[in-house]
Scaffold this motif. Structure first.
Motif, PDB file in Angstrom:
ATOM      1  N   GLN A 158     -21.093 -77.319  48.684  1.00 24.70           N
ATOM      2  CA  GLN A 158     -21.746 -76.151  49.268  1.00 24.70           C
ATOM      3  C   GLN A 158     -22.327 -76.479  50.634  1.00 24.70           C
ATOM      4  OE1 GLN A 158     -24.511 -74.249  46.561  1.00 24.70           O
ATOM      5  NE2 GLN A 158     -23.236 -74.767  44.784  1.00 24.70           N
ATOM      6  N   ALA A 211     -31.059 -71.593  49.058  1.00 28.15           N
ATOM      7  CA  ALA A 211     -30.402 -71.924  47.792  1.00 28.15           C
ATOM      8  C   ALA A 211     -29.431 -73.085  47.962  1.00 28.15           C
ATOM      9  CB  ALA A 211     -29.673 -70.697  47.256  1.00 28.15           C
ATOM     10  N   VAL A 212     -28.707 -73.086  49.082  1.00 29.93           N
ATOM     11  CA  VAL A 212     -27.743 -74.169  49.328  1.00 29.93           C
ATOM     12  C   VAL A 212     -28.467 -75.494  49.534  1.00 29.93           C
ATOM     13  CG1 VAL A 212     -26.021 -75.034  50.952  1.00 29.93           C
ATOM     14  CG2 VAL A 212     -25.963 -72.638  50.234  1.00 29.93           C
ATOM     15  N   ALA A 253     -25.798 -69.736  43.260  1.00 27.19           N
ATOM     16  CA  ALA A 253     -25.664 -70.000  44.691  1.00 27.19           C
ATOM     17  C   ALA A 253     -24.210 -70.221  45.101  1.00 27.19           C
ATOM     18  CB  ALA A 253     -26.505 -71.206  45.085  1.00 27.19           C
ATOM     19  N   GLN A 292     -32.325 -66.707  52.415  1.00 27.91           N
ATOM     20  CA  GLN A 292     -32.218 -66.898  50.966  1.00 27.91           C
ATOM     21  C   GLN A 292     -31.018 -67.770  50.616  1.00 27.91           C
ATOM     22  OE1 GLN A 292     -32.699 -63.311  48.432  1.00 27.91           O
ATOM     23  NE2 GLN A 292     -33.278 -62.261  50.303  1.00 27.91           N
ATOM     24  N   LEU A 293     -29.892 -67.475  51.235  1.00 33.25           N
ATOM     25  CA  LEU A 293     -28.681 -68.239  50.935  1.00 33.25           C
ATOM     26  C   LEU A 293     -28.827 -69.682  51.405  1.00 33.25           C
ATOM     27  CD1 LEU A 293     -25.823 -68.163  49.820  1.00 33.25           C
ATOM     28  CD2 LEU A 293     -25.022 -67.400  52.066  1.00 33.25           C
ATOM     29  N   LEU A 350     -27.755 -64.456  44.190  1.00 32.18           N
ATOM     30  CA  LEU A 350     -28.832 -65.399  44.502  1.00 32.18           C
ATOM     31  C   LEU A 350     -30.003 -65.217  43.552  1.00 32.18           C
ATOM     32  CD1 LEU A 350     -28.775 -65.248  48.412  1.00 32.18           C
ATOM     33  CD2 LEU A 350     -28.120 -67.193  46.980  1.00 32.18           C
ATOM     34  N   GLY A 406     -29.966 -76.751  46.247  1.00 33.30           N
ATOM     35  CA  GLY A 406     -28.985 -77.173  45.253  1.00 33.30           C
ATOM     36  C   GLY A 406     -28.505 -78.588  45.448  1.00 33.30           C
TER      37      GLY A 406
END
Length: 466
Positions: free
Chosen positions: A403, A394-395, A360, A390-391, A355, A398
């Motif tokens: 994802q 990011a998803v 990602a 955090q994940l 990350l 994006g």
């Protein structure tokens, strides 16, 4: 309370005698037995204790404490004997595992030989002075035949770890003490070398105290095994020397690669080290993850805060660390401060690194689920939330349909209204999947949605129909 009632009351109670009722019952049973000549076997105590009392009676031990254990060696003889004793090699280990904790908690620890002679007695100064009054000192003989029922002496009789509580001692001189002890055997032959003991107040009459001495004995045996000449190495199928130690990953194994932790999407950590895998208990999993997050090590008081919002007694934590060290070995787990001594590679660390690099898709692919999802340890909870946020961020940022679809298809993302809405925006207008995603988002937060959110969801649904 009559004698039979007192006996049955104690017989059904746990080993701890923290209540005055159980302590009183023990005194009653003890007095009845020692004042009734010819009694074949005492009732109302554990079978271990009943058998020991019977042996003590046969040996002529005085139950009133009027004859204390003898001192068989002068200080000069004892010093020379200790220097050559096999357990002298592991005395520093005993001091590290039990010595500091005993001193802090007002207890003492002792190391005895196979005959019951106490070789070292150390710990809290007040406890040591108190123990001197009943001859629990270096050079004293604490076998059952000389001192009556007691943890070190009874261990030498039965050959396995023992806990003796207050009035379970045959001699009334020791009724104010509780003790836990375990045997130490010579690796390879199984010959009994001696015994390691913790003695003190009521907290010694607890499972953590027994676990502490048992773990210390196991680690001592592992340390002694390392000192033995190594037999010719037998190569495994991969051409490497396999890890064959019963005490973790430290003997005959390649440790350069460090340890690997798998903790995502699991309730217990799978720790791999030098070709061996350990499936840790939930508590040990929390400890290992906390140590991995701390990196350079952490002292006991801080680790206790990391593991629980409630106060964790220092003795309980030390017992857990001793058990964990018995599993992993001293080459992996260090103390003062507690730390993992080898490089750590973890699945949650890898996801965090990916990350940080903006990767990602790879991070999501390597994320099988939250970190120890059932753990309530503060350090684990904080890291679990941080990594998931955090994940997720990011998803969402994006905007990749694949994802997003993977995120909402997982258990941890199935109720994420924002993710469903983001997925709806990425899908083509008029797509049934777009309408379904928008409807799911609307259904999830309809109960607490603001008017602006309702209008936003309605707009997505309208575009999907056009």
């Amino acid at each position: 309370m009559d004698t039979s009632t007192a006996a049955s009351s104690f017989a059904s109670s746990p080993i701890s005698t923290s209540t005055s009722a159980s302590a009183s019952a023990l005194r009653t049973v003890h007095e009845l037995f020692v004042t009734s000549p010819g009694t074949p076997s005492p009732s109302g105590v554990r079978r271990l204790v009943a058998d020991s009392w019977s042996r003590c009676t046969a040996c002529g031990v005085r139950p009133d404490g009027s004859r204390l254990p003898p001192l068989y060696r002068t200080s000069e003889e004892l010093a020379a004997y200790r220097c050559g004793h096999p357990l002298a090699v592991v005395l520093p280990l005993f001091r590290e595992l039990l010595g500091a904790g005993a001193a802090d908690d007002g207890h003492l620890f002792a190391v005895g030989d196979a005959d019951g002679t106490l070789l070292w007695v150390e710990g809290d100064s007040a406890a040591v002075r108190r123990a001197e009054r009943m001859h629990f000192v270096e050079g004293a003989m604490w076998s059952e035949a000389q001192a009556g029922t007691n943890a070190p002496g009874t261990v030498l009789e039965v050959g396995h770890p023992v806990q003796i509580v207050a009035g379970e001692h045959y001699s009334s001189a020791a009724h104010g003490w509780s003790c836990a002890a375990a045997p130490v055997r010579e690796p390879g032959t199984g010959r009994l070398l001696g015994v390691i003991d913790l003695s003190g107040g009521s907290t010694i009459a607890t499972p953590p105290a027994l676990a502490a001495v048992r773990g210390a004995a196991l680690l001592a045996e592992a340390e002694l095994a390392r000192a033995l000449p190594s037999p010719p190495a037998m190569l495994g199928p991969d051409g490497r020397v396999p890890c064959v130690s019963s005490a973790g990953c430290g003997t005959g194994a390649r440790l350069e690669a460090g340890v690997r932790l798998a903790a995502l999407g699991r309730d217990s950590v799978l720790l791999e080290c030098a070709g061996r895998a350990h499936r840790l208990s939930p508590r040990h999993s929390e400890i290992v993850v906390s140590l991995a997050l701390e990196g350079r090590g952490v002292h006991g008081d801080r680790l206790a805060v990391d593991l629980s919002e409630r106060e964790v007694p220092a003795s309980t934590l030390r017992a857990e660390m001793t058990r964990l060290r018995a599993v992993l070995g001293p080459a992996v787990l260090g103390s003062r401060p507690y730390r993992l001594l080898l490089p750590v590679h973890s699945d949650f660390g890898e996801v965090t690194s990916l990350l940080a690099e903006g990767r990602a898709a790879e991070a999501l692919a390597r994320y099988p689920g939250p970190l120890l999802p059932r753990s309530e340890a503060p350090a684990v909870v904080e890291q679990r939330r941080s990594l998931e946020q955090q994940l997720r961020g990011a998803v969402l940022a994006g905007g990749d349909a694949g994802q997003l679809r993977r995120w909402v298809s997982a258990a941890w993302g199935a109720d994420d209204a924002d993710a469903w809405l983001a997925l709806a925006h990425t899908l083509p207008g008029g797509s049934p999947q777009r309408a379904a995603a928008a409807a799911r988002a609307h259904a999830l937060d309809a109960a607490m949605a603001t008017p602006s959110q309702v209008r936003r969801h309605a707009a997505v649904l309208q575009r999907s129909r056009s």
